[in-house]
Design a protein around this motif. Structure first.
Motif, PDB file in Angstrom:
ATOM      1  N   ASP A 167     -59.502  -2.398  66.195  1.00 45.48           N
ATOM      2  CA  ASP A 167     -60.655  -1.628  66.671  1.00 45.48           C
ATOM      3  C   ASP A 167     -60.147  -0.386  67.413  1.00 45.48           C
ATOM      4  OD1 ASP A 167     -62.951  -0.605  67.788  1.00 45.48           O
ATOM      5  OD2 ASP A 167     -63.147  -2.184  69.303  1.00 45.48           O
ATOM      6  N   MET A 168     -59.909   0.695  66.661  1.00 50.05           N
ATOM      7  CA  MET A 168     -59.333   1.901  67.248  1.00 50.05           C
ATOM      8  C   MET A 168     -60.299   2.603  68.193  1.00 50.05           C
ATOM      9  SD  MET A 168     -56.243   2.073  66.535  1.00 50.05           S
ATOM     10  CE  MET A 168     -56.028   3.694  67.265  1.00 50.05           C
ATOM     11  N   ASP A 169     -61.599   2.525  67.915  1.00 50.52           N
ATOM     12  CA  ASP A 169     -62.563   3.148  68.823  1.00 50.52           C
ATOM     13  C   ASP A 169     -62.485   2.491  70.204  1.00 50.52           C
ATOM     14  OD1 ASP A 169     -63.424   4.871  66.880  1.00 50.52           O
ATOM     15  OD2 ASP A 169     -65.144   3.635  66.276  1.00 50.52           O
ATOM     16  N   GLY A 170     -62.409   1.167  70.211  1.00 51.11           N
ATOM     17  CA  GLY A 170     -62.293   0.457  71.486  1.00 51.11           C
ATOM     18  C   GLY A 170     -60.989   0.774  72.188  1.00 51.11           C
ATOM     19  N   PHE A 171     -59.896   0.862  71.426  1.00 52.16           N
ATOM     20  CA  PHE A 171     -58.601   1.212  72.003  1.00 52.16           C
ATOM     21  C   PHE A 171     -58.652   2.595  72.643  1.00 52.16           C
ATOM     22  CE2 PHE A 171     -54.603   3.525  71.633  1.00 52.16           C
ATOM     23  CZ  PHE A 171     -53.747   2.693  72.327  1.00 52.16           C
ATOM     24  N   ASN A 172     -59.206   3.565  71.922  1.00 51.85           N
ATOM     25  CA  ASN A 172     -59.262   4.937  72.432  1.00 51.85           C
ATOM     26  C   ASN A 172     -60.138   5.040  73.670  1.00 51.85           C
ATOM     27  OD1 ASN A 172     -57.517   6.095  70.529  1.00 51.85           O
ATOM     28  ND2 ASN A 172     -59.148   6.244  69.018  1.00 51.85           N
ATOM     29  N   ARG A 173     -61.224   4.240  73.720  1.00 50.04           N
ATOM     30  CA  ARG A 173     -62.064   4.247  74.913  1.00 50.04           C
ATOM     31  C   ARG A 173     -61.283   3.742  76.133  1.00 50.04           C
ATOM     32  NH1 ARG A 173     -66.161   2.492  71.353  1.00 50.04           N
ATOM     33  NH2 ARG A 173     -65.739   0.303  71.876  1.00 50.04           N
ATOM     34  N   ALA A 174     -60.559   2.637  75.935  1.00 52.80           N
ATOM     35  CA  ALA A 174     -59.763   2.079  77.038  1.00 52.80           C
ATOM     36  C   ALA A 174     -58.671   3.056  77.471  1.00 52.80           C
ATOM     37  CB  ALA A 174     -59.141   0.748  76.612  1.00 52.80           C
ATOM     38  N   LEU A 175     -58.063   3.729  76.500  1.00 51.78           N
ATOM     39  CA  LEU A 175     -57.016   4.702  76.808  1.00 51.78           C
ATOM     40  C   LEU A 175     -57.583   5.875  77.597  1.00 51.78           C
ATOM     41  CD1 LEU A 175     -54.063   5.592  76.430  1.00 51.78           C
ATOM     42  CD2 LEU A 175     -54.745   6.659  74.269  1.00 51.78           C
ATOM     43  N   GLU A 176     -58.752   6.345  77.219  1.00 54.15           N
ATOM     44  CA  GLU A 176     -59.369   7.478  77.900  1.00 54.15           C
ATOM     45  C   GLU A 176     -59.752   7.114  79.333  1.00 54.15           C
ATOM     46  OE1 GLU A 176     -60.192  11.074  78.810  1.00 54.15           O
ATOM     47  OE2 GLU A 176     -59.329  10.534  76.859  1.00 54.15           O
ATOM     48  N   VAL A 177     -60.222   5.878  79.525  1.00 56.18           N
ATOM     49  CA  VAL A 177     -60.547   5.419  80.883  1.00 56.18           C
ATOM     50  C   VAL A 177     -59.297   5.467  81.762  1.00 56.18           C
ATOM     51  CG1 VAL A 177     -61.181   3.399  82.261  1.00 56.18           C
ATOM     52  CG2 VAL A 177     -62.523   4.005  80.242  1.00 56.18           C
ATOM     53  N   GLN A 178     -58.180   4.997  81.204  1.00 51.45           N
ATOM     54  CA  GLN A 178     -56.923   5.016  81.957  1.00 51.45           C
ATOM     55  C   GLN A 178     -56.503   6.449  82.278  1.00 51.45           C
ATOM     56  OE1 GLN A 178     -53.082   4.800  80.113  1.00 51.45           O
ATOM     57  NE2 GLN A 178     -52.552   2.976  81.286  1.00 51.45           N
ATOM     58  N   LYS A 179     -56.601   7.335  81.290  1.00 50.99           N
ATOM     59  CA  LYS A 179     -56.214   8.727  81.516  1.00 50.99           C
ATOM     60  C   LYS A 179     -57.092   9.388  82.571  1.00 50.99           C
ATOM     61  CE  LYS A 179     -54.188   9.758  76.978  1.00 50.99           C
ATOM     62  NZ  LYS A 179     -54.333  10.562  75.732  1.00 50.99           N
ATOM     63  N   ALA A 180     -58.409   9.112  82.490  1.00 54.19           N
ATOM     64  CA  ALA A 180     -59.331   9.689  83.469  1.00 54.19           C
ATOM     65  C   ALA A 180     -59.005   9.200  84.872  1.00 54.19           C
ATOM     66  CB  ALA A 180     -60.770   9.331  83.102  1.00 54.19           C
TER      67      ALA A 180
END
Length: 886
Positions: free
Chosen positions: A425-438
């Motif tokens: 689930d790449m969409d879910g992965f990218n969301r989690a990654l963006e939260v970390q970056k933010a």
């Protein structure tokens, strides 16, 4: 031409044009909060561009090692995939600080490329800034006209602001730039398609080779531009790309820059390199390893060890990326990556000698990191296999957990998923990654205002070596906001405040009106910290009183007692390093330090625990030097090369100027390059006491120590402790023997208690077995106990498992307010789908805890003993539900 010849030709060419050839700065940046690593050749001259340091040489050239793996200059994910991006690269550069400008820079770049290096003119294209109406910036007609003297006009291309207007950051010096691109395609391809359309189009065969930046403006906080008082030239040419062109290769990795490394990897893995599409993944893996070893080795040599924070995390991430590729695609299941260090050190010997000088240390650090990560990698793969075996889809949160916790790149997770017939689930992965970056951006965000000028004058004269008070003028100030807190930064023309550097913390103190005559003046500015930003000494304060007259003279007074304590610890650090080298060997090198008013912390290279006997010897030597009351010998403005010839201790990874300061305590004992403040004589330290020794990283140990008043307080506390123990033990003659006797007696009592517990548990076995409740085919037992021994409960559970068929056992235990649960399931029930680990996780919620375990046996701990009864009741509900399946 070889790489060595190409590099030297560049330096010789610009030396012939009147340029001073200067050494590369370290790859790890200090005293600049905006950068972790040197990512461009201009970084070491940033303070000159900002007007914060005088111009030493009007014309300069060098080769600078750079690293681009974070921030906006982040090439990491392209490295190894394409043929021309790198983590570490060499940037050949020439600079003019208010001397020559566009005409000479353009002419010399053309002369060097076509005349010295012989690149065919019909393979070159240049770009110039087309202008920007929104910014009110015109086309760089001046550069365009100069280029027309050397190259056909149809090869001069106009570029937009993104490609042809260079900016240091959101604020600061900036200006138009002119890039030079080379068309490396075969002649037949060039005839079929004009290279113009491929410039700045990410074509691997039409690449930018050189950028001439013309510094003309300063970008202010509000986005506006103002002309700089002097115009500068800042150029950069990637050596790896230049070598590729001159050696007529289609890839940077096919040159003599990378081939020694790649051929060694190929030989050791028994996999050929560059054998076509079928070997694409192994080719990429070899390129990744050959590239990444350069970044990692030089970062470590320059003082940045792999870690879990900031710059250390970046280095660890690069290292793990290389090891993952080696593990996954080249079959290296044992540490191998570190073996590339000797080859690399030989390549750069005489160019960047720092690596050769620390070859063994760097290799051992990388080896330890590999060993650690290979264990982590195996654990992560097991976790993945278990996860999918339980029928889970690879959701984004789990993929991110592997990425964030175990260092798995997402492409490795996708690869393992494909092998199992699953997708991620790449969409879910990218969301989690963006939260970390933010979250990361928010934690480090600093909103910095423009400087507000107050008085004119020369900046940054440091008077703190000779005086603790100075009369000065405030030159400028600005407001900053970090982590929601507003502060002010102040720059003075003269200051006694030491700015944090070299491990020594910054001074605190006060600024107050010189006319007031008292430090206690109600309008005084309290200085909470002092730091360096490039060459600028910046004083921090939480507020500037409303009535403070900034234009008038101020008296600057540091916190004198605090400075004295800091100096004690700093001078003791010098004595400590010399003692360590005497006791452990001359391989000891400083790898980090912290010196404040409370204690000192010293990190050093050493690959074994320092024994108690060695620590005693080190402490004794330092205290002997303290008692000798050695007078400080301070030498300022000593030529750097002369200092090295005199055998002073210098730090790897430190940027030293042409002139340095030497701190000596006994010519035959301690001589170091140092910019910090020190005691006038070692007797002022009073007493030195080591309080701990530990490991920090692979090959790095840490000693923490105290001096002066802190050491005196420590000894007094120890004496009080001993006196208290003597009183409690009835004043024995031998306190050590008395404590040992108590421990022996306690051990015997514990064994007797454990024996009683085991016997008590064994007695419970028959009682509990008789109480087994039949729920369908299940023999259900649930009981709350008050055992103080977890092993006794475990033995009881295993004993019941052997004697009760179809057992579903749940035991609750309250040991002095610490609740625990145990679940045991018979093998017959496990085969029918029962899972103790899953059950225990549900039950643990009742005691506000967590746990897990095997399908047949699991345990949990919690915080709320009052929930044990509810947990046992829930267990029965679960048993009833599961009985239907059984």
């Amino acid at each position: 031409m070889t790489t060595k010849e190409i590099r030297q030709a560049f330096l010789d060419f610009f030396a012939g044009k009147g340029h001073q050839i200067v050494p590369s700065a370290p790859i790890v940046v200090k005293n600049d909060p905006t950068l972790m690593f040197t990512n461009a050749g201009m970084n070491q001259f940033k303070e000159i561009f900002l007007g914060e340091a005088p111009v030493k040489y009007a014309r300069v050239a060098d080769t600078q090692r750079c690293l681009r793996v974070s921030g906006k200059h982040n090439d990491l994910e392209e490295v190894g995939i394409d043929t021309y991006h790198h983590t570490m690269f060499e940037m050949l550069g020439n600079w003019s600080f208010g001397d020559y400008f566009k005409e000479e820079a353009i002419a010399w770049s053309w002369e060097l490329l076509t005349g010295v290096y012989g690149i065919p003119k019909d393979r070159l294209y240049v770009t110039v800034f087309e202008g920007d109406e929104k910014e009110g910036l015109p086309k760089d007609q001046e550069a365009y006209d100069f280029w027309k003297q050397w190259i056909d006009e149809d090869r001069i291309l106009l570029g937009n602001k993104k490609d042809n207007f260079w900016e240091m950051g959101d604020t600061g010096p900036c200006g138009p730039c002119s890039e030079i691109h080379v068309d490396c395609r075969p002649d037949a391809e060039r005839k079929n398609k004009d290279g113009k359309a491929l410039v700045n189009a990410d074509d691997p065969q039409v690449i930018e080779i050189w950028n001439n930046v013309f510094m003309q403006f300063n970008r202010l906080k509000d986005g506006s531009l103002q002309l700089l008082p002097a115009q500068h030239v800042d150029t950069g040419m990637g050596l790896e790309r230049l070598v590729r062109i001159l050696q007529n290769k289609s890839s940077n990795y096919d040159t003599d820059v990378f081939q020694p490394l790649i051929q060694f990897i190929s030989k050791e893995s028994a996999i050929a390199y560059n054998q076509g599409e079928s070997n694409e993944k192994t080719d990429i893996a070899m390129r990744v390893m050959a590239d990444h070893i350069r970044a990692i080795a030089f970062a470590i040599a320059d003082g940045q060890l792999p870690s879990n924070v900031k710059a250390g995390y970046v280095i660890r991430r690069i290292l793990r990326r290389a090891v993952r590729y080696a593990y996954t695609f080249l079959g290296f299941k044992e540490p191998f990556f570190n073996k590339l260090v000797p080859i690399l050190a030989d390549q750069f010997d005489g160019v960047f000698p720092e690596l050769k000088a620390q070859q063994d240390f760097v290799q051992k650090v990388i080896l330890e990191e590999e060993v650690s990560f290979l264990r982590t990698l195996a654990t992560g793969i097991q976790r993945f296999d278990k996860y999918v075996a339980e029928g889970n889809i690879v959701d984004g949160d789990f993929a991110f957990e592997l990425y964030d916790t175990f260092g798995f790149p997402i492409d490795l997770t996708e690869l393992m998923a494909r092998e199992k017939g699953l997708t991620v689930d790449m969409d879910g992965f990218n969301r989690a990654l963006e939260v970390q970056k933010a979250r990361s951006r928010a934690a480090t965000a600093v909103d910095t205002g423009d400087w507000i000028a107050v008085n004119e004058g020369e900046e940054n004269e440091f008077t703190g070596y000779d005086s603790q008070e100075t009369v000065a003028h405030i030159l400028k100030y600005r407001k900053i906001k970090a982590k929601g807190k507003e502060q002010y930064q102040i720059v003075l023309d003269r200051t006694p405040f030491y700015a944090e550097s070299g491990g020594q913390v910054g001074d605190t103190g006060f600024l107050y009106p010189a006319s007031a005559g008292s430090q206690e003046h109600e309008n005084s500015i309290r200085i909470t910290d002092t730091k360096k930003e490039n060459a600028l000494i910046i004083h921090f304060t939480d507020e500037i009183p409303e009535g403070f007259k900034l234009q008038e003279e101020v008296k600057c007074v540091i916190s004198k007692e605090r400075r004295s304590d800091i100096q004690n610890n700093h001078s003791a650090t010098h004595l400590l390093q010399a003692a360590l080298r005497e006791v452990l060997g001359t391989h000891v090198q400083q790898k980090g330090s912290l010196v404040n008013e409370d204690h000192l912390r010293f990190d050093f290279s050493h690959f074994a625990k320092v024994t108690d006997e060695e620590l005693d010897r080190v402490e004794a030597i330092v205290n002997q030097k303290v008692r000798e009351n050695i007078q400080l010998k301070e030498e300022r403005n000593v030529p750097f090369q002369e200092a090295l010839k005199r055998g002073v201790t210098a730090l790897f990874g430190e940027k030293y100027g042409d002139f340095v300061r030497i701190i000596t305590f006994d010519d035959h004992y301690s001589k170091e390059l140092c910019g910090g403040t020190h005691v006038k004589a070692t007797g002022q330290i009073g007493y030195f006491k080591i309080v701990s020794e530990s490991a920090v990283a692979a090959g790095v140990r840490r000693i923490e120590a105290i001096t002066g008043k802190a050491a005196e307080a420590f000894i007094n506390e120890q004496n009080k402790l001993v006196a208290t123990l003597k009183t409690l033990l009835k004043n024995p003659k031998d306190i050590t023997r008395s404590v040992e006797s108590l421990l022996e007696e306690n051990s015997k009592l514990k064994k007797e208690l454990e024996k009683n517990m085991y016997e008590k548990a064994a007695g419970f076995k028959d009682e509990l077995a008789a109480q087994a409740e039949k729920i369908g085919a299940i023999s259900f037992i649930a009981r709350k106990l008050d055992f103080g021994n977890a092993d006794a409960i475990k033995n009881l559970a295993y004993s019941l498992k052997e004697s009760v068929d179809n057992l579903f056992l749940v035991l609750g235990n309250d040991n002095e307010g610490k609740p625990a649960l145990t679940v045991m399931i018979s093998e017959d029930l496990v085969e029918k789908g029962f899972h103790a680990g899953n059950i225990i996780r549900e039950l643990a919620k009742e005691i506000k805890g967590g746990g897990g375990g095997q399908p047949f046996y699991a345990t949990a701990g919690g915080k709320d003993s009052s929930g044990l009864e509810a947990a046992l009741e829930k267990a029965k509900e679960i048993a009833i539900t599961l009985a239907e399946k059984a």
